[in-house]
Each structure stands twice: as structure tokens, then as C-alpha cells.
Design a protein around this motif. Structure first.
Motif, PDB file in Angstrom:
ATOM      1  N   SER A 128       0.818  -1.233   0.000  1.00  0.00           N
ATOM      2  CA  SER A 128       0.000   0.000   0.000  1.00  0.00           C
ATOM      3  C   SER A 128       0.842   1.268   0.000  1.00  0.00           C
ATOM      4  CB  SER A 128      -0.904   0.037   1.234  1.00  0.00           C
ATOM      5  OG  SER A 128      -1.795  -1.033   1.193  1.00  0.00           O
ATOM      6  N   PHE A 129       1.943   1.242   0.704  1.00  0.00           N
ATOM      7  CA  PHE A 129       2.746   2.459   0.857  1.00  0.00           C
ATOM      8  C   PHE A 129       3.874   2.458  -0.159  1.00  0.00           C
ATOM      9  CE2 PHE A 129       5.637   5.440   2.912  1.00  0.00           C
ATOM     10  CZ  PHE A 129       4.751   6.432   3.350  1.00  0.00           C
ATOM     11  N   LYS A 130       3.666   3.106  -1.300  1.00  0.00           N
ATOM     12  CA  LYS A 130       4.680   3.090  -2.352  1.00  0.00           C
ATOM     13  C   LYS A 130       5.219   4.499  -2.479  1.00  0.00           C
ATOM     14  CE  LYS A 130       2.461  -0.606  -4.860  1.00  0.00           C
ATOM     15  NZ  LYS A 130       1.020  -0.735  -5.067  1.00  0.00           N
ATOM     16  N   THR A 131       6.496   4.679  -2.174  1.00  0.00           N
ATOM     17  CA  THR A 131       7.072   6.029  -2.126  1.00  0.00           C
ATOM     18  C   THR A 131       7.014   6.739  -3.479  1.00  0.00           C
ATOM     19  OG1 THR A 131       9.191   4.917  -2.277  1.00  0.00           O
ATOM     20  CG2 THR A 131       8.612   5.845  -0.142  1.00  0.00           C
ATOM     21  N   ARG A 132       7.030   5.938  -4.566  1.00  0.00           N
ATOM     22  CA  ARG A 132       7.016   6.599  -5.880  1.00  0.00           C
ATOM     23  C   ARG A 132       5.666   7.277  -6.155  1.00  0.00           C
ATOM     24  NH1 ARG A 132       4.662   2.025  -8.379  1.00  0.00           N
ATOM     25  NH2 ARG A 132       5.615   0.256  -7.344  1.00  0.00           N
ATOM     26  N   HIS A 146      -1.031  12.533   4.381  1.00  0.00           N
ATOM     27  CA  HIS A 146      -1.788  11.306   4.651  1.00  0.00           C
ATOM     28  C   HIS A 146      -1.901  10.460   3.403  1.00  0.00           C
ATOM     29  CE1 HIS A 146      -3.208  14.140   7.763  1.00  0.00           C
ATOM     30  NE2 HIS A 146      -3.015  13.055   8.513  1.00  0.00           N
ATOM     31  N   LEU A 147      -1.945   9.170   3.645  1.00  0.00           N
ATOM     32  CA  LEU A 147      -2.195   8.246   2.534  1.00  0.00           C
ATOM     33  C   LEU A 147      -3.418   7.419   2.917  1.00  0.00           C
ATOM     34  CD1 LEU A 147      -1.237   7.039  -0.169  1.00  0.00           C
ATOM     35  CD2 LEU A 147      -0.024   5.314   1.185  1.00  0.00           C
ATOM     36  N   HIS A 148      -4.421   7.472   2.016  1.00  0.00           N
ATOM     37  CA  HIS A 148      -5.648   6.740   2.293  1.00  0.00           C
ATOM     38  C   HIS A 148      -5.972   5.892   1.089  1.00  0.00           C
ATOM     39  CE1 HIS A 148     -10.028   6.927   3.940  1.00  0.00           C
ATOM     40  NE2 HIS A 148      -9.353   5.884   4.388  1.00  0.00           N
ATOM     41  N   LYS A 149      -6.227   4.596   1.305  1.00  0.00           N
ATOM     42  CA  LYS A 149      -6.481   3.711   0.169  1.00  0.00           C
ATOM     43  C   LYS A 149      -7.867   3.093   0.258  1.00  0.00           C
ATOM     44  CE  LYS A 149      -2.408   3.649  -1.912  1.00  0.00           C
ATOM     45  NZ  LYS A 149      -1.573   2.872  -2.803  1.00  0.00           N
ATOM     46  N   ARG A 151     -11.040   0.187  -0.416  1.00  0.00           N
ATOM     47  CA  ARG A 151     -11.414  -1.038   0.278  1.00  0.00           C
ATOM     48  C   ARG A 151     -10.507  -2.217  -0.091  1.00  0.00           C
ATOM     49  NH1 ARG A 151     -17.094  -3.938   0.559  1.00  0.00           N
ATOM     50  NH2 ARG A 151     -17.166  -3.489  -1.658  1.00  0.00           N
ATOM     51  N   ARG A 152     -10.147  -2.244  -1.389  1.00  0.00           N
ATOM     52  CA  ARG A 152      -9.329  -3.365  -1.855  1.00  0.00           C
ATOM     53  C   ARG A 152      -8.102  -3.524  -0.983  1.00  0.00           C
ATOM     54  NH1 ARG A 152     -10.412  -0.793  -6.407  1.00  0.00           N
ATOM     55  NH2 ARG A 152      -8.352   0.153  -6.541  1.00  0.00           N
ATOM     56  N   GLU A 153      -7.629  -2.400  -0.471  1.00  0.00           N
ATOM     57  CA  GLU A 153      -6.423  -2.454   0.365  1.00  0.00           C
ATOM     58  C   GLU A 153      -6.762  -2.214   1.822  1.00  0.00           C
ATOM     59  OE1 GLU A 153      -3.069  -0.395  -1.360  1.00  0.00           O
ATOM     60  OE2 GLU A 153      -4.087  -0.481  -3.285  1.00  0.00           O
ATOM     61  N   ASP A 154      -7.908  -2.689   2.190  1.00  0.00           N
ATOM     62  CA  ASP A 154      -8.376  -2.592   3.588  1.00  0.00           C
ATOM     63  C   ASP A 154      -8.357  -1.160   4.110  1.00  0.00           C
ATOM     64  OD1 ASP A 154      -8.862  -5.224   3.684  1.00  0.00           O
ATOM     65  OD2 ASP A 154      -6.865  -5.734   4.438  1.00  0.00           O
ATOM     66  N   TYR A 155      -8.672  -0.238   3.270  1.00  0.00           N
ATOM     67  CA  TYR A 155      -8.703   1.171   3.658  1.00  0.00           C
ATOM     68  C   TYR A 155      -7.401   1.566   4.354  1.00  0.00           C
ATOM     69  CZ  TYR A 155     -13.753   0.625   3.008  1.00  0.00           C
ATOM     70  OH  TYR A 155     -14.983   0.358   2.510  1.00  0.00           O
ATOM     71  N   PHE A 156      -6.303   1.164   3.776  1.00  0.00           N
ATOM     72  CA  PHE A 156      -5.011   1.496   4.389  1.00  0.00           C
ATOM     73  C   PHE A 156      -4.965   2.994   4.663  1.00  0.00           C
ATOM     74  CE2 PHE A 156      -0.651   2.956   4.076  1.00  0.00           C
ATOM     75  CZ  PHE A 156       0.035   2.056   4.875  1.00  0.00           C
ATOM     76  N   PHE A 157      -4.642   3.337   5.962  1.00  0.00           N
ATOM     77  CA  PHE A 157      -4.577   4.757   6.296  1.00  0.00           C
ATOM     78  C   PHE A 157      -3.290   5.042   7.062  1.00  0.00           C
ATOM     79  CE2 PHE A 157      -5.585   8.372   9.144  1.00  0.00           C
ATOM     80  CZ  PHE A 157      -5.736   9.347   8.153  1.00  0.00           C
ATOM     81  N   ALA A 158      -2.548   6.010   6.563  1.00  0.00           N
ATOM     82  CA  ALA A 158      -1.277   6.321   7.222  1.00  0.00           C
ATOM     83  C   ALA A 158      -1.017   7.812   7.181  1.00  0.00           C
ATOM     84  CB  ALA A 158      -0.140   5.594   6.506  1.00  0.00           C
TER      85      ALA A 158
END
Ligand code: ADP
Length: 518
Positions: A128-132, A146-149, A151-158
Motif C-alpha cells: 500500500s505504501f509506495k514512495t514513488r 496522509h495516505l488513504h487507500k 477497500r481493496r487495500e483494507d482502507y489502508f490509512f497512514a
């Protein structure tokens, strides 16, 4: 004769058109005003809703950013050996963090270093966390991101930040948030809003994240979190929206009801005005006829009186019998004139409501008998057969003898006038169920059903009067009706065209003056 402007057909039509046009204009304006007002109220409700939701979203964003600040302050990047300690401390603090990642700007994970134990965690993170994707070269150190993804990625939130250590090296620190704790945090932040609104958080495909998606009803509003949970939307609907809608509906119906009511009232008034004007025109016509009829009524006897009195005054009539006949004619015609004048005077008095009533105990049969004696000779001379049925004994009743005589005379006179060939008149006076019924029946022309109510109106003359060209002024029955009502009684008519008519004057039997209770 010049017609008054008020009755001028064109003037009336113009007035009616003006009323209709102004009514329609007023209706349209009030409708527009009502609907406009409703829209204004609705708009202001919607606007205040939107404002409130936007404010709430800002507040939540601000809280997340404050949360970030605490996290950034805790993340010391100077001493790599302490990163594990930093990670543990942050995870322990109630800030919703699952894992702290330290990375180089090209995306290499510096901490926690890969080991089979954290293989899955590592893989999920790097997926989920791709620096590029982050445009790191445009980021300033210590700036919140913030990075928010989806559902496919389980709503990745960072939340991530670039920090510089003492050696000037840039370290990318990423705080991977725990989904459950993030939701718990959101729930806490939305608690106040929930007391007034139905609240739900959904993703871009309208999948419920916190609570099921809301129906898009009237006061529904949704708003995006601009920089934090930017893959999610906050949806709200006022809890009392159905009540608001009900109130608006009731208000709308009430307004429409009043609009319809006023239109109906205006149209009803127009109809009333129309009939009143028509009636007034008829009355004017009737009055004109009346004046013509009365003048004619007076002219004929006057002409006869003049003629015979002139003949007599010349002294040329030698024959005593002829003289007597001429005197009789003069007497008869003057009597006719004085009756007509009395009738007119009485009518005028009744119209003014100034009639003098003199109620006394009388026997109506005796009154009728006296009148018949006066006119019997004359009636029989005109070829009539006069039958009288007077009940004896008959109870006395309180009545006004003068007006009863007048009413009876009018009925008797009419039966003579409208009899044509069948010359039979029956006068009866009987006691009937608390009333004295005085009836005058003839076998004459009769009255069509359609006219039987109208003949009691003042100045109205029936069609048979026109056919026979009989003398008359159209006030006899109006007087009779007035007399009946003045005694608390009524006049009834039974008639069939070609078979005669029976008029019955019903006078209630009263022993004490009207208005004094027995
Ligand atoms: P007038 O006799 O002067 O016309 P009234 O008020 O006495 O006025 O009567 C109104 C109308 O009722 C008369 O014009 C006539 O058409 C009708 N009418 C009254 N009495 C009789 C009757 N006995 N038979 C037939 N028609 C009658």
C-alpha cells in the motif's frame, strides 16, 4: 329612460372581467410568494445543514492533524537504535497507530528490518505504501501528509512526515494507523453530531464504513474529508427530517387550502353579485310594468266616472232607470278606484314596515260573511255562482280585521279576474288543526307549477294575466302573504292550469296577543 351605469351590461361585464383578472393575478402572486417562501425556508435549512457538516469535517480534520503533531514530536530520527523504543511508545499511547515505519526517501524500509516474523506485515505495508506515488521531492520536512487507500487495500490509512536528523539525513517516518482504532476515533469525534443527525461514513462506492449508507432523502448531505480520510465521505440526514417534511407538507396544504378557499369565495361572491344584479334588473322591469299597470287601472274607472257624470250633468237623461244605472256605474267605478288606492297605500305601508296592527278577538267567519254580503251582488251580476261554507260555531282568534279583509278581498278579486268561462267561486272558513283556514277556490285558468312560488313576489304577474289582459298591479298576493305572516300563518296555493286554483289563508288560533306567552 336612461339606465344607471351600474346596470349597464357592458359596465357589469367589464367589472366582472376586472375582478376575475385581479383574482387570477392575486392567486398567482400569492402562490408564487407561498412557494417562494417555502423554498427560502427549505434553502436556509439545507444551507445550515451543509455549514454544520462542513464545520464538523473541519473539526475532525483538525483533530487528526493535532494527533499527527503529537506523533511527529514523538518520532525522534537521530538515534536509529532508539527507533524500536519510539515505535513501542507510540503504539502504547492512545493515538491509533499500529506500526511506525522509518524509511529512506527511495522507499527502503530502515525499521523494522525484514524478518520472517513480520513477513506479512511488511508485505502488506509495502503493497500500500509506495514512495514513488507520494511525490516526496515536493514535500517539506515536518509537513503533515496522509495516505488513504480504498477497500481493496483494507482502507489502508497512514500519516507520514519527512524528518531531518542531526547529520542532515532525511528520514521518511510513516505511522500506519489501525483501521478499528481509526473508526473508534471517528466515532468519538462524531458523537455530538449523532445526537441531531443520522450519521454515516461511506467510501466512494457508497459502501458503509461506519454505519450503513443513508437514503438520499430531502435534507441529505454528504461531504468529503479533504486531506485526511479522503477516500471516505461523511453523510448526514437530520434526525427530525420526517417531522420537518411533515410540517412543510402541512404548511403547503394549509396555504393551498387558503388560496383555494379565497378563490372559491371570490367566485361565490361573483355568482351572488351576478344573481343580485339580475334580480335588480328584473325588479326594475317589474316596477316599470307596475307603474304602467297602476296608471291603466286608475285611468279606466276615472274615464267611466267622467263620462257618466258628464252625461248626468247635462240633464239630458230623462229616464230614471238609466239615471240609476249611471249612478251605480259611477259608484262601482269609484269603489274600484278607492279599493285600488287602498291596496296601494297598504302595500306602501307594508313595504316601509310601518303598518299599524290592531289585533283584536274576531270571528273570521263573520268577517268573511260581511265582505261577501258587500260584493255578492256585484259578483253574481258578473255571472258567477258564489258558494260559501262558513263553519259555525267557529272559535274567535286574535287578528287584525282590516288587513284580513284586505287579504280576503285580494283573493276574491283574483278568483273573479282569472276565471274566464267557468264562473264558480267557493269561499270556505273552517277550523283545521289549530288554524282557521280561509279558502277561496275558483274553476278558472289555474297557474302553471313553475309560477306558483313567484306569484307571491311583489309586482310579479303570471302568464295568465298577460293572456287575459286583465287589470292588475301584481301586488295583491304579496300583500296577502304579508298579512298571513304578520299573523304567524301562511298562504297556500293549489292549482292546475285549466282546472282552477284554491288559495288558503291559514291563520293560527291565538287567544292572547302575539309576543305575550300564554
Ligand atoms: P295581479 O292580480 O294584480 O296581477 P296578484 O299579486 O294578485 O297580482 O297576483 C299575481 C299573479 O298570480 C296574477 O298576475 C296571476 O297570474 C296569478 N293569480 C293570482 N290569483 C289567481 C287565480 N285565482 N287564478 C289564476 N291565477 C291567479
Amino acid at each position: 329612460m336612461k339606465k344607471p351605469v351600474f346596470y349597464n351590461r357592458t359596465a357589469v361585464m367589464i367589472a366582472i372581467v376586472a375582478i376575475v383578472v385581479s383574482t387570477a393575478t392575486l392567486t398567482i402572486l400569492s402562490y408564487k410568494y407561498t412557494v417562494g417562501r417555502e423554498n427560502v425556508v427549505e434553502d436556509s435549512l439545507i444551507r445550515s445543514n451543509v455549514k454544520l457538516v462542513e464545520r464538523e469535517v473541519d473539526r475532525i480534520e483538525q483533530k487528526i492533524i493535532d494527533n499527527d503533531r503529537s506523533l511527529y514530536n514523538m518520532a525522534d530520527v537521530n538515534d536509529q537504535s532508539r527507533w524500536r523504543e519510539v515505535n513501542d511508545a507510540i503504539k502504547k499511547a492512545d493515538l491509533g497507530v499500529d506500526q511506525v515505519w522509518f524509511l529512506s526517501l527511495n522507499g527502503n524500509v530502515l525499521y523494522p528490518s525484514w524478518s520472517p516474523g513480520i513477513k506479512d506485515l511488511h508485505a502488506a505495508f509495502t503493497r500500500s505504501f509506495k514512495t514513488r506515488e507520494l511525490n516526496l521531492d515536493r514535500l517539506h520536512p515536518d509537513e503533515t501528509n496522509h495516505l488513504h487507500k480504498e477497500r481493496r487495500e483494507d482502507y489502508f490509512f497512514a500519516s507520514y512526515v519527512i524528518k531531518e536528523n542531526r547529520r542532515g539525513e532525511k528520514i521518511l517516518v510513516c505511522f500506519q494507523m489501525n483501521h478499528g482504532r481509526v473508526l473508534a476515533l471517528l466515532d468519538r469525534y462524531l458523537k455530538d453530531l449523532r445526537s441531531v443527525y443520522y450519521v454515516s461514513v461511506v467510501d466512494y462506492e457508497n459502501n458503509g464504513v461506519s454505519g450503513p449508507p443513508l437514503d438520499r432523502v430531502k435534507y441529505f448531505h454528504e461531504s468529503r474529508f479533504p486531506s485526511t480520510f479522503y477516500k471516505w465521505l461523511l453523510q448526514v440526514v437530520p434526525r427530525n427530517y420526517s417531522e420537518m417534511e411533515r410540517v412543510a407538507r402541512v404548511q403547503r396544504r394549509t396555504n393551498f387550502f387558503f388560496i383555494i378557499m379565497s378563490i372559491s369565495l371570490i367566485f361565490l361572491s361573483l355568482v351572488i353579485i351576478y344573481f343580485a344584479v339580475r334580480r335588480e334588473r328584473q325588479l326594475i322591469q317589474l316596477k316599470a310594468d307596475f307603474i304602467g299597470n297602476v296608471s291603466h287601472e286608475l285611468k279606466t274607472p276615472l274615464a267611466l266616472i267622467r263620462m257618466f257624470s258628464e252625461i248626468l250633468t247635462t240633464g239630458r237623461v230623462k229616464n230614471d232607470e238609466s239615471k240609476l244605472e249611471y249612478y251605480r256605474i259611477i259608484h262601482k267605478e269609484s269603489d274600484r278606484m278607492s279599493r285600488l288606492i287602498n291596496n296601494l297605500l297598504d302595500f306602501a305601508r307594508l313595504e316601509r314596515g310601518a303598518q299599524t296592527r290592531h289585533f283584536e278577538k274576531i270571528n273570521i267567519a263573520d268577517l268573511v260573511k260581511r265582505e261577501l254580503e258587500t260584493y255578492r251582488y256585484q259578483i253574481q251580476k258578473d255571472g258567477f255562482q258564489l258558494v260559501s261554507r262558513l263553519e259555525d260555531p267557529l272559535p274567535e282568534t286574535l287578528a287584525d280585521a282590516h288587513s284580513l279583509t284586505l287579504a280576503f278581498f285580494n283573493l276574491l278579486d283574483n278568483s273573479v279576474k282569472y276565471s274566464e268561462d267557468h264562473k264558480q267561486i267557493t269561499v270556505s272558513v273552517i277550523k283545521n288543526d289549530g288554524y282557521i283556514d280561509l279558502s277561496v277556490a275558483d274553476q278558472g285558468l289555474g297557474i302553471p307549477g313553475s309560477e306558483q312560488q313567484r306569484i307571491f313576489e311583489k309586482f310579479y304577474r303570471g302568464s295568465n294575466a298577460a293572456v287575459l289582459k286583465t287589470r292588475g298591479s301584481g301586488i295583491g298576493l304579496a300583500i296577502t302573504k304579508h298579512v298571513a305572516e304578520m299573523h304567524g300563518g301562511e298562504v297556500l296555493v293549489e292549482s292546475e292550469p285549466g282546472h282552477g286554483s284554491t288559495f288558503t289563508l291559514r291563520i293560527p288560533i291565538r287567544e292572547v296577543p302575539a309576543g305575550v306567552s300564554a
